[in-house]
Write an enzyme that holds these catalytic residues in place. Sequence first.
Site, PDB file in Angstrom:
ATOM      1  N   HIS A   1      27.581  93.616 103.381  1.00  0.00           N
ATOM      2  CA  HIS A   1      27.820  94.820 102.596  1.00  0.00           C
ATOM      3  C   HIS A   1      28.469  95.872 103.498  1.00  0.00           C
ATOM      4  O   HIS A   1      28.464  95.751 104.726  1.00  0.00           O
ATOM      5  CB  HIS A   1      26.502  95.344 102.027  1.00  0.00           C
ATOM      6  CG  HIS A   1      25.963  94.494 100.917  1.00  0.00           C
ATOM      7  ND1 HIS A   1      24.868  94.846 100.164  1.00  0.00           N
ATOM      8  CD2 HIS A   1      26.372  93.290 100.434  1.00  0.00           C
ATOM      9  CE1 HIS A   1      24.632  93.919  99.256  1.00  0.00           C
ATOM     10  NE2 HIS A   1      25.530  92.957  99.413  1.00  0.00           N
TER      11      HIS A   1
ATOM     12  N   GLU B   1      27.698  98.900 104.378  1.00  0.00           N
ATOM     13  CA  GLU B   1      26.845  99.608 105.335  1.00  0.00           C
ATOM     14  C   GLU B   1      26.582  98.753 106.575  1.00  0.00           C
ATOM     15  O   GLU B   1      26.672  99.226 107.704  1.00  0.00           O
ATOM     16  CB  GLU B   1      25.504  99.979 104.681  1.00  0.00           C
ATOM     17  CG  GLU B   1      25.638 100.871 103.460  1.00  0.00           C
ATOM     18  CD  GLU B   1      25.616 100.094 102.157  1.00  0.00           C
ATOM     19  OE1 GLU B   1      24.943 100.535 101.215  1.00  0.00           O
ATOM     20  OE2 GLU B   1      26.287  99.027 102.092  1.00  0.00           O
TER      21      GLU B   1
ATOM     22  N   TRP C   1      60.093  88.234  75.587  1.00  0.00           N
ATOM     23  CA  TRP C   1      59.636  89.234  76.545  1.00  0.00           C
ATOM     24  C   TRP C   1      60.209  90.590  76.168  1.00  0.00           C
ATOM     25  O   TRP C   1      61.401  90.721  75.932  1.00  0.00           O
ATOM     26  CB  TRP C   1      60.075  88.860  77.967  1.00  0.00           C
ATOM     27  CG  TRP C   1      59.482  87.578  78.450  1.00  0.00           C
ATOM     28  CD1 TRP C   1      60.123  86.382  78.588  1.00  0.00           C
ATOM     29  CD2 TRP C   1      58.126  87.348  78.819  1.00  0.00           C
ATOM     30  NE1 TRP C   1      59.257  85.416  79.022  1.00  0.00           N
ATOM     31  CE2 TRP C   1      58.018  85.981  79.177  1.00  0.00           C
ATOM     32  CE3 TRP C   1      57.004  88.157  78.894  1.00  0.00           C
ATOM     33  CZ2 TRP C   1      56.835  85.406  79.604  1.00  0.00           C
ATOM     34  CZ3 TRP C   1      55.815  87.582  79.303  1.00  0.00           C
ATOM     35  CH2 TRP C   1      55.738  86.225  79.663  1.00  0.00           C
TER      36      TRP C   1
ATOM     37  N   THR D   1      48.454  83.377  69.994  1.00  0.00           N
ATOM     38  CA  THR D   1      49.134  83.541  71.282  1.00  0.00           C
ATOM     39  C   THR D   1      49.022  82.261  72.112  1.00  0.00           C
ATOM     40  O   THR D   1      49.979  81.841  72.765  1.00  0.00           O
ATOM     41  CB  THR D   1      48.546  84.726  72.067  1.00  0.00           C
ATOM     42  OG1 THR D   1      48.706  85.921  71.303  1.00  0.00           O
ATOM     43  CG2 THR D   1      49.237  84.894  73.413  1.00  0.00           C
TER      44      THR D   1
ATOM     45  N   ASP E   1      52.651  80.654  72.790  1.00  0.00           N
ATOM     46  CA  ASP E   1      53.109  80.882  74.162  1.00  0.00           C
ATOM     47  C   ASP E   1      52.659  79.791  75.144  1.00  0.00           C
ATOM     48  O   ASP E   1      53.295  79.612  76.181  1.00  0.00           O
ATOM     49  CB  ASP E   1      52.605  82.231  74.666  1.00  0.00           C
ATOM     50  CG  ASP E   1      53.266  83.408  73.950  1.00  0.00           C
ATOM     51  OD1 ASP E   1      54.185  83.162  73.148  1.00  0.00           O
ATOM     52  OD2 ASP E   1      52.842  84.554  74.171  1.00  0.00           O
TER      53      ASP E   1
ATOM     54  N   GLU F   1      45.091  90.371  76.328  1.00  0.00           N
ATOM     55  CA  GLU F   1      46.544  90.335  76.227  1.00  0.00           C
ATOM     56  C   GLU F   1      46.998  89.625  74.953  1.00  0.00           C
ATOM     57  O   GLU F   1      48.081  89.054  74.901  1.00  0.00           O
ATOM     58  CB  GLU F   1      47.141  89.647  77.454  1.00  0.00           C
ATOM     59  CG  GLU F   1      46.952  90.409  78.764  1.00  0.00           C
ATOM     60  CD  GLU F   1      47.779  89.815  79.896  1.00  0.00           C
ATOM     61  OE1 GLU F   1      48.766  89.099  79.624  1.00  0.00           O
ATOM     62  OE2 GLU F   1      47.439  90.082  81.061  1.00  0.00           O
TER      63      GLU F   1
END
Length: 336
Positions: A50, A52, A173, A199, A203, A278
Site C-alpha cells: 500500500h 503508506e 465510425w 451492437t 459490430d 458503449e
Amino acid sequence: MSDSLFMQRCLTLAQKGLGYTYPNPMVGCVVVHEGKIIAEGWHKKAGKDHAEREAILSVKNHHILSNSTLYVNLEPCDHQGKTPPCSDLIVQMKIPRVVIGCLDQNQKVFGKGLKKLQAAGCAVKTGVLETQCIELNRRFFSFHQKKRPYVILKWAESADGFIAPKNTNTKYWLTDVLSKQRVHQWRSQEQAIMIGLHTALIDNPKLNTRLWAGNNPTPVVIDPNQKLSHSDNHLVKEKNTIIIVNKKLEATDAHTQIDAADILKRLYQEELQSVIIEGGTKTLQHFIDANLWDEARIFITKKKWHDGVKGPQINKNLIASSTTLKEDTLVTLYKD
C-alpha cells in the site's frame, strides 16, 4: 507549506494507479520532515505494498519518522489482507502526526484505522481536500456505498443529434482517430465494458484496449433471450465475457428488457467497481431512464446526417465540461 499542498501531491501520486488497483482504491502517500517531502509512495496493484508502506519503508533513517508528518488521501487500513495493516506500521514507526484526506467507506476499514492511530497518541487531522479525495475514488465509493458499480455512459452523435445512420447493418465510425484512441484509454481505466445485443451482433467488437497500453476491461453483453450464444460472435469465445440473460423462462418476447438495477446487481456480485457502457441508444437510454448512471461522455462531431437513429435523450444542463478535440467536441455530464 500547507497541508493542502501535500495532500494534492498524494492525489497526484494516487492517480497513477487508475485502472490497476482494483479491487483496491487509489492511494498516494507522502512523508514530510521539516517542511520537505522525504518519501513518496502510491498503491500500484492489488497484492503489492500500500502507499503508506511503500513511502515509510523507503526512508533509510527511520529515526526521523518520529518527527515527521504522514499525508495520505485515504484512511490507512486496519485489517490484514494480502498486505499487513498500514495503521500498525505507522504506530510502529512512531509517526506523531497523520493527515488524512477522507475516511474509507469499506466497512472493513471505516474509522478503524483512524481510531487505532488516535489510541496510539497520534495527532490525526482529517478532511483535507476531502471533496477531491472522494472524487478520485468515486468508483470505489460507489461500489461500497451504493452496492453497484460506478456507471459511465459513452456515445458519439452527429451535430444534429443522430447516433447511427438509418437501417444500417454495418460498422460505422462517427469520431476521428484521436477520439477513438481516447476511448481505448478510458476502457483501460474501468473494470468492465457493456454493450447490448444489437451492437454485439452488428459490430462483433473486441472491446479491448488495442489502441492504448493498459488492462482490458471485462466484456459484458446484455442478451435477454440468449441469441448471442447461437452466433459466431467474438465475445462468445472470450472466456471472461459476462452475458446477462433473462432468467424468466416465460420471457420470450424479442423486445424483453432486463431491469437496469438487476444488471448492475449482477456486476456488483461479480465484484466489478466500474462499467463503461458503449451500447446503442436503446441500451444507453435504459440506464438513463432508470436514473442509474453517474457520468456521461458524449462526442459531438461536425458531421450532419439529417436522418437516422436519434441519440439518447439526457439532460445536457448537467454539463460539467466541454472540450474541443481535433475534429470532435467532448461533453462530460455528471448526474449529481
